[in-house]
Design a protein around this motif. Sequence first.
Motif, PDB file in Angstrom:
ATOM      1  N   PHE A   1     -22.220  81.712 -13.050  1.00  0.00           N
ATOM      2  CA  PHE A   1     -23.630  82.456 -13.416  1.00  0.00           C
ATOM      3  C   PHE A   1     -24.804  81.553 -12.909  1.00  0.00           C
ATOM      4  N   LYS A   2     -25.931  82.300 -12.616  1.00  0.00           N
ATOM      5  CA  LYS A   2     -27.236  81.401 -12.483  1.00  0.00           C
ATOM      6  C   LYS A   2     -27.489  81.130 -14.087  1.00  0.00           C
TER       7      LYS A   2
ATOM      8  N   ALA B   1     -21.536  79.457 -18.879  1.00  0.00           N
ATOM      9  CA  ALA B   1     -21.883  80.688 -18.054  1.00  0.00           C
ATOM     10  C   ALA B   1     -21.928  79.861 -16.685  1.00  0.00           C
ATOM     11  N   ALA B   2     -22.446  78.702 -16.602  1.00  0.00           N
ATOM     12  CA  ALA B   2     -22.570  78.045 -15.292  1.00  0.00           C
ATOM     13  C   ALA B   2     -21.086  77.851 -14.757  1.00  0.00           C
TER      14      ALA B   2
ATOM     15  N   GLU C   1     -26.427  70.026 -13.690  1.00  0.00           N
ATOM     16  CA  GLU C   1     -27.614  70.536 -12.654  1.00  0.00           C
ATOM     17  C   GLU C   1     -27.671  71.759 -12.271  1.00  0.00           C
ATOM     18  N   ASN C   2     -26.644  72.619 -12.767  1.00  0.00           N
ATOM     19  CA  ASN C   2     -26.600  74.083 -12.601  1.00  0.00           C
ATOM     20  C   ASN C   2     -27.342  74.814 -13.466  1.00  0.00           C
TER      21      ASN C   2
ATOM     22  N   THR D   1     -25.462  88.407  -8.565  1.00  0.00           N
ATOM     23  CA  THR D   1     -24.917  87.306  -9.232  1.00  0.00           C
ATOM     24  C   THR D   1     -25.018  87.319 -10.502  1.00  0.00           C
ATOM     25  N   PRO D   2     -24.037  87.291 -11.425  1.00  0.00           N
ATOM     26  CA  PRO D   2     -24.314  87.513 -12.956  1.00  0.00           C
ATOM     27  C   PRO D   2     -25.155  86.156 -13.413  1.00  0.00           C
ATOM     28  N   ALA D   3     -26.123  86.370 -14.248  1.00  0.00           N
ATOM     29  CA  ALA D   3     -27.199  85.452 -14.735  1.00  0.00           C
ATOM     30  C   ALA D   3     -27.230  85.370 -16.404  1.00  0.00           C
ATOM     31  N   LEU D   4     -27.664  84.138 -16.725  1.00  0.00           N
ATOM     32  CA  LEU D   4     -27.766  84.276 -18.396  1.00  0.00           C
ATOM     33  C   LEU D   4     -29.184  83.548 -18.254  1.00  0.00           C
ATOM     34  N   LEU D   5     -29.847  84.090 -19.324  1.00  0.00           N
ATOM     35  CA  LEU D   5     -31.071  83.576 -19.649  1.00  0.00           C
ATOM     36  C   LEU D   5     -31.142  83.099 -21.150  1.00  0.00           C
ATOM     37  N   VAL D   6     -31.543  81.788 -21.349  1.00  0.00           N
ATOM     38  CA  VAL D   6     -31.598  81.405 -22.759  1.00  0.00           C
ATOM     39  C   VAL D   6     -33.085  81.072 -22.989  1.00  0.00           C
TER      40      VAL D   6
END
Length: 226
Positions: free
Chosen positions: A51-52, A46-47, A78-79, A105-110
């Motif tokens: 993606f954030k 994703a980075a 680092e991202n 901005t597209p983002a991913l939460l894990v």
Amino acid sequence: MERLSTGTSGLDRLLKGGFALRQINLVYGEASTGKTVLAMQSALGAAARGFKVFFVDADLSFSVQRLESLDRGSELAENIVVFQPEDFREQTRITESLEVLLSKTPALLVVDSVTGLYRADLEKPGTVFVHNRELNRQLAYLSDLASRFELTILLTGQVHSQPSRGNWLIAPVATRTLRHWSYLILRLRPTPRRDVRECLVEKIDGREARGPRALFRIGKTGLEDV
């Protein structure tokens, strides 16, 4: 539907391209089946796409060294913003504070794992009902965020054994709640071959699934097809 690559071609084929964007995706399984490595690989992927990336390390098992050993890990580590909650209440505060960090901005939460601190707190007297309600509320909130922002959610889950028709069934902790909110569910499990794991799709595109599976091994630079 566009997908987020798992970083492993066999798993991507199994999942029709990867994890579903703007949905809740669940990966569960026993210890040492590759859940955290898969979550890290997906975070790096994703980075790489811009993606954030937010990684909630609820199991306190996140290793910067392990992340950097994965493909493009040293370049992209680092991202990735890492949070380490101390208890289930703090996990809730972290997830519910993400809205101010989200944008177009597209983002991913894990969240690795979403039930680790929940399970630990259940050992305290009189907390079962409260924590079940709180977990359901937390997932409902994340689902709402995913619908309003370009947010994809990847949860990992622990397992427990429960009796079923004379046998013991392996299921994710908080099964009913997690299955209700998850659009895609992937189970990882060991095989008779010591270094090989199996993944099975149990739900995809919001529908229950049986049969699709793939084999992989955990290598030094990440998950590898078998």
